[in-house]
Design a protein around this motif. Structure first.
Motif, short mmCIF file in Angstrom:
data_model
loop_
_atom_site.label_atom_id
_atom_site.label_comp_id
_atom_site.label_asym_id
_atom_site.label_seq_id
_atom_site.Cartn_x
_atom_site.Cartn_y
_atom_site.Cartn_z
N TYR A 152 -15.03 20.97 -28.57
CA TYR A 152 -13.81 21.56 -29.48
C TYR A 152 -13.39 20.30 -29.03
O TYR A 152 -11.87 19.43 -29.92
CB TYR A 152 -13.29 22.84 -29.26
CG TYR A 152 -14.05 23.59 -29.50
CD1 TYR A 152 -13.82 23.91 -31.19
CD2 TYR A 152 -14.67 25.17 -29.04
CE1 TYR A 152 -15.25 24.50 -32.25
CE2 TYR A 152 -15.22 25.77 -30.06
CZ TYR A 152 -15.42 25.63 -30.86
OH TYR A 152 -16.01 26.82 -32.04
N GLY A 153 -13.30 19.30 -27.86
CA GLY A 153 -12.04 18.00 -26.78
C GLY A 153 -12.94 17.14 -28.12
O GLY A 153 -12.00 15.69 -27.21
N ARG A 154 -13.92 17.29 -28.16
CA ARG A 154 -14.93 14.85 -28.38
C ARG A 154 -14.15 15.37 -29.40
O ARG A 154 -13.70 15.67 -30.70
CB ARG A 154 -15.78 15.63 -28.68
CG ARG A 154 -16.93 15.79 -27.74
CD ARG A 154 -16.71 14.96 -26.46
NE ARG A 154 -17.38 13.27 -26.94
CZ ARG A 154 -17.65 11.77 -26.89
NH1 ARG A 154 -16.00 11.38 -26.45
NH2 ARG A 154 -17.90 11.43 -27.55
N TRP A 155 -14.06 13.59 -29.72
CA TRP A 155 -13.62 12.99 -31.34
C TRP A 155 -14.68 13.15 -31.92
O TRP A 155 -13.63 13.81 -33.43
CB TRP A 155 -13.25 11.60 -30.31
CG TRP A 155 -14.50 10.81 -30.45
CD1 TRP A 155 -14.62 10.66 -29.31
CD2 TRP A 155 -15.46 10.13 -30.65
NE1 TRP A 155 -15.51 9.53 -28.88
CE2 TRP A 155 -15.91 9.50 -30.04
CE3 TRP A 155 -15.73 9.76 -32.28
CZ2 TRP A 155 -17.14 9.22 -30.60
CZ3 TRP A 155 -17.25 9.29 -33.19
CH2 TRP A 155 -17.56 8.88 -31.99
N THR A 156 -15.74 13.36 -31.97
CA THR A 156 -16.62 14.09 -33.13
C THR A 156 -16.18 14.95 -33.56
O THR A 156 -16.18 14.93 -34.95
CB THR A 156 -18.15 13.55 -32.79
OG1 THR A 156 -18.58 14.22 -31.50
CG2 THR A 156 -18.66 12.47 -32.33
N TYR A 157 -16.12 16.23 -32.82
CA TYR A 157 -16.38 17.06 -33.49
C TYR A 157 -14.25 17.36 -34.76
O TYR A 157 -14.59 17.96 -35.28
CB TYR A 157 -15.30 18.26 -32.58
CG TYR A 157 -14.93 19.44 -32.58
CD1 TYR A 157 -15.98 20.50 -33.67
CD2 TYR A 157 -13.99 20.04 -33.02
CE1 TYR A 157 -15.43 21.62 -34.10
CE2 TYR A 157 -13.19 21.10 -33.36
CZ TYR A 157 -13.86 21.97 -34.56
OH TYR A 157 -13.04 22.99 -34.93
N LYS A 158 -13.82 16.86 -34.10
CA LYS A 158 -12.30 16.01 -34.36
C LYS A 158 -11.86 15.83 -35.87
O LYS A 158 -12.32 16.10 -36.60
CB LYS A 158 -11.35 15.99 -33.91
CG LYS A 158 -10.90 16.69 -32.48
CD LYS A 158 -10.17 15.91 -31.18
CE LYS A 158 -9.98 16.73 -30.02
NZ LYS A 158 -9.37 17.86 -29.74
N TYR A 159 -12.74 14.96 -36.49
CA TYR A 159 -13.06 14.39 -37.26
C TYR A 159 -14.07 15.34 -38.04
O TYR A 159 -13.68 14.96 -39.14
CB TYR A 159 -14.56 12.53 -37.69
CG TYR A 159 -13.21 11.56 -36.53
CD1 TYR A 159 -11.35 11.88 -36.70
CD2 TYR A 159 -13.54 10.91 -35.81
CE1 TYR A 159 -11.07 10.88 -35.90
CE2 TYR A 159 -12.72 9.70 -34.71
CZ TYR A 159 -11.50 9.79 -35.26
OH TYR A 159 -10.65 9.23 -34.60
#
Length: 548
Positions: free
Chosen positions: A193-200
């Protein structure tokens, strides 16, 4: 000599070597002469040779679809063929990976309220949509905390707000990082949940038009220059059926200073809003609008993964796969002075080690019971694209893939007393690693910066997402002796400062003995698995489990 044509098919003909796949009854263990003689053959001279060639200016930073890729594929194919390994993809060492290269014109300005933010200086935005022009016009801004929707943690920053067509502003990392004693998430250890990939990905699922992450060096684990260098210039995606229309139209980053201006214009204090986001699920409308036009040039192209196999003698359908990414950031002709991102540490080290292990396996007088394959993937720097493609289009069925052992940015800081396990505690592969480490009188430790989310940042993650147990481990932080400690102190400053910079160049004074020792360690792990009938499992607490 080129070993393939433009379609990537190898012109092997009579060059294919007979590997002798008849069954061998001899018992093989890590204590046998068969193993020990080869174990000692893994050496720094071979690793140095590979690194010097791959990280040379001639290879121009090994960008996918470039001259550097062609040279890299030639080199890998030649080396693997010379070792007598079989092509992993039918009669070819190559697996085609269709990419779309999207290069955003740098003369763009992001308007938020009364502020105008400059490309690379204050912000970096781009699009993954396969369009020559994408416009974000007067899109309402919403701060959505960490942008997390995690039912298992009782956390949903999007609950109660509709962000369809809006621009979401998101904090980097996850809520546990800055409050490790709170019991939230996994403390300082980053979750996906902390990765930028997840956030996008989550912003896209929520229907947002744009997603912008606020960069902060400590929770991101890298400085703004890494973002500016990695996110500008040609950006690659896998070709998709919908032209990536399901993704947010605009995705990018803001510097902390730029974000502070935005929040101030909205009558809010960034630091205070961040504290609210740390305390629990949080969102806040910002009463501002964002606009930007991204004009891009598009180019569809084909890059290649490389796969070679040493067939097993009794269970050839079952494979252990070693992996390393061959690509780096290429060449930036707009830069003054040095323009080549040579990628010596990241990841000529891993490619060199993978080749050294391939040589070791090919030298075994008694071949393993299971097959051992060596995978070199493309476009890791663009979001693990080569390994993602392989894991979604596996040449070796995932149900027959016993484990993945990944090598990325191996240590050039000399030998260590410890072995850093990235994502420690995730699978039974660590039991094999611990046993192999005993030969070297080394102990397993957790990676030094679990908050950086390294487990989600290299190619083993693509296998893990598909349920294949995946191991990523390398030299730790405790030097073997005082001389090594002094060397590490001098060299680590350079290595750390040159991450994703043009100064990541091969240095003749590098101590490669740590890579040798780590290579021997991972060779033994794979050797034990290749001569076993075991199928390592994920730990019960892992977020990954086998799918087949």
């Amino acid at each position: 000599m080129k070993l393939y044509n433009k379609t990537g098919l190898l012109l092997l003909g009579s060059l294919l070597l007979n590997l002798g796949c008849s069954k061998q009854a001899e018992t093989v263990t890590p204590e046998s002469d068969n193993f020990l003689s080869v174990y000692e053959q893994i050496n720094s001279a071979d690793i140095k040779r590979h690194m010097q060639i791959l990280a040379s200016d001639e290879f121009e930073g090994r960008s996918p679809t470039s001259k550097g890729e062609q040279l890299t594929l030639d080199y890998l194919s030649t080396e693997l063929l010379a070792l007598g390994l079989q092509p992993g993809n039918g009669d070819s060492f190559l697996q085609a990976v269709d990419l779309v290269e999207i290069t955003a014109a740098p003369d763009m300005t992001l308007h938020i309220g009364e502020n105008q933010f400059t490309y690379k200086q204050d912000m970096v935005v781009s699009t993954k949509r396969e369009k020559t022009s994408v416009e974000l016009k007067d899109s309402e801004l919403v701060f959505v905390g960490f942008g997390v929707n995690a039912p298992e943690y009782g956390w949903n920053d999007y609950e109660g707000i509709d962000v369809k067509g809006k621009t979401v502003v998101i904090l980097v990392n996850d809520p546990g990082f800055e409050m490790p004693q709170s019991g939230k998430f996994q403390g300082t250890t980053m979750t996906y949940y902390g990765r930028w990939t997840y956030k996008y990905e989550e912003a896209s699922r929520q229907g947002a038009a744009a997603a912008i992450i606020v960069h902060e060096t400590v929770p991101a684990s890298y400085g703004w220059s890494v973002v500016a260098n990695s996110w500008s210039g040609p950006q690659y995606s896998l070709v998709s059926k919908d032209g990536n229309a399901s993704r947010v139209a605009v995705e990018g980053w803001l510097t902390t200073e730029a974000a502070q201006k935005v929040f101030a214009d909205a009558g809010l204090n960034f630091a205070e809003q961040k504290q609210l986001a740390l305390a629990g699920p949080h969102h806040q409308t910002l009463a501002l609008k964002a606009s930007v036009t991204i004009n891009s040039s598009l180019k569809k192209s084909t890059s290649y993964n490389v796969l070679a196999t040493l067939p097993g003698v009794t269970h050839p359908q079952e494979h252990i796969i070693y992996s390393a990414h061959w690509d780096h950031l290429g060449k930036d002709s707009s830069k003054d002075g040095d323009q080549i991102y040579n990628g010596a540490h990241d990841n000529a080290t891993g490619v060199a080690a993978n080749l050294a292990l391939a040589k070791a396996y090919s030298a075994l007088s008694v071949k393993p019971q299971r097959s051992v394959s060596f995978l070199f993937v493309t476009a890791e720097e663009q979001g693990l694209l080569g390994s993602k493609y392989y894991a979604e289009h596996p040449i070796i069925p995932l149900k027959d893939t016993v484990a993945n052992i990944n090598m990325d940015a191996l240590s050039v800081l000399g030998r260590t007393k410890d072995v850093a396990v990235v994502g420690m505690g995730k699978s039974e592969l660590e039991n094999y690693l611990a046993k192999a480490a005993m030969r070297q009188n080394r102990i397993l430790v957790q990676e030094s910066r679990p908050e950086a989310g390294i487990y989600f940042r290299s190619d083993h993650f693509s296998f893990a997402q598909q349920g294949v147990p995946a191991l990523y481990a390398k030299g730790g932080d405790e030097p073997i002796d005082e001389a090594t400690a002094k060397y590490r102190k001098r060299t680590n400053v350079i290595v750390t400062g040159c991450y994703h910079q043009v100064c990541d160049q091969f240095r003749d004074n590098w101590d490669l003995s740590g890579i040798v020792e780590d290579g021997q360690l991972l060779f033994e792990v794979g050797y034990m698995l290749a001569n076993s009938e075991d199928w390592p499992k994920w730990s019960p607490t892992s977020e990954f489990q086998r799918k087949q």
